[in-house]
Design a protein around this motif. Structure first.
Motif, PDB file in Angstrom:
ATOM      1  N   VAL A  81      10.510  36.727  74.076  1.00 30.41           N
ATOM      2  CA  VAL A  81       9.445  37.267  73.230  1.00 30.41           C
ATOM      3  C   VAL A  81      10.041  37.987  72.039  1.00 30.41           C
ATOM      4  N   ARG A  82      11.051  38.751  72.337  1.00 26.35           N
ATOM      5  CA  ARG A  82      11.691  39.527  71.280  1.00 26.35           C
ATOM      6  C   ARG A  82      12.254  38.624  70.184  1.00 26.35           C
ATOM      7  N   VAL A  83      12.859  37.541  70.619  1.00 25.78           N
ATOM      8  CA  VAL A  83      13.405  36.599  69.642  1.00 25.78           C
ATOM      9  C   VAL A  83      12.302  36.055  68.737  1.00 25.78           C
ATOM     10  N   LEU A  84      11.192  35.686  69.347  1.00 19.89           N
ATOM     11  CA  LEU A  84      10.065  35.193  68.555  1.00 19.89           C
ATOM     12  C   LEU A  84       9.600  36.238  67.559  1.00 19.89           C
ATOM     13  N   ALA A  85       9.461  37.460  68.041  1.00 19.33           N
ATOM     14  CA  ALA A  85       8.952  38.531  67.183  1.00 19.33           C
ATOM     15  C   ALA A  85       9.922  38.817  66.042  1.00 19.33           C
ATOM     16  N   GLU A  86      11.208  38.790  66.357  1.00 20.85           N
ATOM     17  CA  GLU A  86      12.190  39.070  65.307  1.00 20.85           C
ATOM     18  C   GLU A  86      12.228  37.953  64.270  1.00 20.85           C
ATOM     19  N   ARG A  87      12.149  36.751  64.758  1.00 22.56           N
ATOM     20  CA  ARG A  87      12.143  35.618  63.829  1.00 22.56           C
ATOM     21  C   ARG A  87      10.943  35.739  62.870  1.00 22.56           C
ATOM     22  N   HIS A  88       9.820  36.070  63.443  1.00 21.20           N
ATOM     23  CA  HIS A  88       8.616  36.207  62.631  1.00 21.20           C
ATOM     24  C   HIS A  88       8.730  37.373  61.647  1.00 21.20           C
ATOM     25  N   ARG A  89       9.242  38.461  62.132  1.00 21.51           N
ATOM     26  CA  ARG A  89       9.406  39.617  61.247  1.00 21.51           C
ATOM     27  C   ARG A  89      10.315  39.267  60.072  1.00 21.51           C
ATOM     28  N   ASN A  90      11.379  38.551  60.352  1.00 23.95           N
ATOM     29  CA  ASN A  90      12.294  38.178  59.276  1.00 23.95           C
ATOM     30  C   ASN A  90      11.613  37.272  58.256  1.00 23.95           C
ATOM     31  N   ALA A  91      10.798  36.363  58.764  1.00 26.92           N
ATOM     32  CA  ALA A  91      10.086  35.470  57.844  1.00 26.92           C
ATOM     33  C   ALA A  91       9.192  36.278  56.915  1.00 26.92           C
TER      34      ALA A  91
ATOM     35  N   LYS B 114      12.997  45.870  75.202  1.00 24.70           N
ATOM     36  CA  LYS B 114      14.422  45.871  75.553  1.00 24.70           C
ATOM     37  C   LYS B 114      15.068  44.512  75.307  1.00 24.70           C
ATOM     38  N   GLY B 115      14.264  43.474  75.454  1.00 21.22           N
ATOM     39  CA  GLY B 115      14.803  42.143  75.199  1.00 21.22           C
ATOM     40  C   GLY B 115      15.810  41.698  76.228  1.00 21.22           C
ATOM     41  N   ASP B 116      15.566  42.017  77.464  1.00 22.32           N
ATOM     42  CA  ASP B 116      16.488  41.588  78.504  1.00 22.32           C
ATOM     43  C   ASP B 116      15.924  40.394  79.273  1.00 22.32           C
ATOM     44  N   GLU B 117      16.453  40.184  80.462  1.00 24.49           N
ATOM     45  CA  GLU B 117      16.021  39.018  81.237  1.00 24.49           C
ATOM     46  C   GLU B 117      14.794  39.288  82.085  1.00 24.49           C
ATOM     47  N   ARG B 118      14.304  40.509  82.015  1.00 25.85           N
ATOM     48  CA  ARG B 118      13.167  40.827  82.889  1.00 25.85           C
ATOM     49  C   ARG B 118      11.837  40.475  82.230  1.00 25.85           C
ATOM     50  N   PRO B 119      10.841  40.218  83.062  1.00 24.01           N
ATOM     51  CA  PRO B 119       9.547  39.757  82.533  1.00 24.01           C
ATOM     52  C   PRO B 119       8.722  40.868  81.886  1.00 24.01           C
ATOM     53  N   ASP B 120       9.146  42.086  82.066  1.00 22.29           N
ATOM     54  CA  ASP B 120       8.413  43.201  81.491  1.00 22.29           C
ATOM     55  C   ASP B 120       8.541  43.161  79.975  1.00 22.29           C
ATOM     56  N   CYS B 121       7.421  43.112  79.265  1.00 19.51           N
ATOM     57  CA  CYS B 121       7.513  42.997  77.801  1.00 19.51           C
ATOM     58  C   CYS B 121       6.427  43.755  77.067  1.00 19.51           C
ATOM     59  N   PRO B 122       6.803  44.831  76.421  1.00 19.23           N
ATOM     60  CA  PRO B 122       5.839  45.675  75.701  1.00 19.23           C
ATOM     61  C   PRO B 122       5.132  44.927  74.567  1.00 19.23           C
ATOM     62  N   ILE B 123       5.776  43.916  74.028  1.00 20.74           N
ATOM     63  CA  ILE B 123       5.143  43.175  72.934  1.00 20.74           C
ATOM     64  C   ILE B 123       3.929  42.419  73.464  1.00 20.74           C
ATOM     65  N   LEU B 124       4.140  41.695  74.535  1.00 22.81           N
ATOM     66  CA  LEU B 124       3.024  40.976  75.137  1.00 22.81           C
ATOM     67  C   LEU B 124       1.967  41.952  75.639  1.00 22.81           C
ATOM     68  N   ASP B 125       2.410  43.076  76.182  1.00 21.63           N
ATOM     69  CA  ASP B 125       1.452  44.069  76.653  1.00 21.63           C
ATOM     70  C   ASP B 125       0.566  44.537  75.515  1.00 21.63           C
ATOM     71  N   ALA B 126       1.183  44.759  74.378  1.00 18.56           N
ATOM     72  CA  ALA B 126       0.412  45.255  73.232  1.00 18.56           C
ATOM     73  C   ALA B 126      -0.570  44.202  72.735  1.00 18.56           C
ATOM     74  N   LEU B 127      -0.114  42.970  72.691  1.00 19.93           N
ATOM     75  CA  LEU B 127      -1.009  41.903  72.224  1.00 19.93           C
ATOM     76  C   LEU B 127      -2.139  41.662  73.218  1.00 19.93           C
ATOM     77  N   GLY B 128      -1.845  41.782  74.487  1.00 18.52           N
ATOM     78  CA  GLY B 128      -2.841  41.465  75.504  1.00 18.52           C
ATOM     79  C   GLY B 128      -3.630  42.669  75.970  1.00 18.52           C
ATOM     80  N   ARG B 129      -3.439  43.757  75.293  1.00 19.96           N
ATOM     81  CA  ARG B 129      -4.085  45.010  75.660  1.00 19.96           C
ATOM     82  C   ARG B 129      -5.605  44.868  75.775  1.00 19.96           C
TER      83      ARG B 129
END
Lengths: 129, 129
Positions: A81-91, B114-129
């Motif tokens: 997800v982070r990669v997607l978000a960063e790519r988009h932010r850069n664009a 954090k952008g790690d290997e775990r499924p926890d993702c604040p970005i998706l949480d924010a979008l799906g809030r």
DNA sequence: CTAAACCCTCCCATTATGGTAGACTCAAGT
DNA sequence: ACTTGAGTCTACCATAATGGGAGGGTTTAG
């Protein structure tokens, strides 16, 4: 069980958009009643809100498709997800950069233009150079 | 007298674009030879360069149409051009402003992820809030 | 005479959204 | 029962500007 008009009000996404998102397979499939009307459930409302927020952040639909897939997939990694978000932010940053350059150019042109009733115009001169 | 390929090289505007600009009445009419080929003169090269520069400054074709009309009209006032340029600059400034807000939001989201290997993702949480 | 390089027109695709027309359904009021 | 209005359906068109390609003529050089 909502019908499309209620869903529009609940999600803030227009009826047109809802049908479109379904037609391109972005939104989960909906059930149809006997009369052909689409019916929506909570799940759809959530997806539409998700899409709406992502659109407001400027994500193109192609990328929202990926985000949505990750959102639905409980075994995803936040890194993707982070990669997607960063790519988009850069664009977007690139776009901003380009637009700021344009604004500066326009600033200079406008500055040099007296803007009076005379036909002499540095802006046109610069464009027609 | 140039033909369209030479005109492309001289103006920096693609053959496709040249034909398109003519089809919508943006570019001055061209003569045709017996075989149907378009022929261009200096005047067209200048107009195409004008259009190209204006496009690079982000002017939409509708506004370039007005700019070209003013450019061709020897009795125009520079004030009219200036108004057009200012209006356009403001439009771009608004876009930049909106995009910068988006970048800030993305910055915050990415920061919180954090952008790690775990499924926890604040970005998706924010979008799906 | 043939191949390569030009040119032509016409059609399709892109991105995401809005508009409209014509037809059907449903609920409420008379 | 009948009408009216709101809701929904599909299908088509339009937007902005550009690129791609098919299928077919033309010109020029070898």
């Amino acid at each position: 069980m909502f019908q499309i008009g209620q869903t529009e009000r609940l999600s803030g996404v227009s009826v047109k958009q809802i049908r479109y998102y379904e037609s391109i397979g972005l939104l989960s499939k909906t059930h149809r009643r006997e009369n052909g009307y689409r019916t929506y459930e909570e799940r759809h409302i959530h997806e539409l809100r998700f899409i709406k927020r992502a659109r407001e952040l400027g994500f193109p639909i192609k990328e929202i498709r990926e985000l949505l897939a990750l959102w639905r997939n409980k075994r995803r990694s936040s890194g993707q997800v982070r990669v997607l978000a960063e790519r988009h932010r850069n664009a977007i940053k690139e776009r901003v950069k380009a637009h700021r350059k344009i604004v500066l150019s326009l600033d200079r042109l406008i500055e040099s233009c007296k803007g009076d009733e005379r036909p002499d115009c540095p802006i046109l001169d610069a464009l027609g150079r």
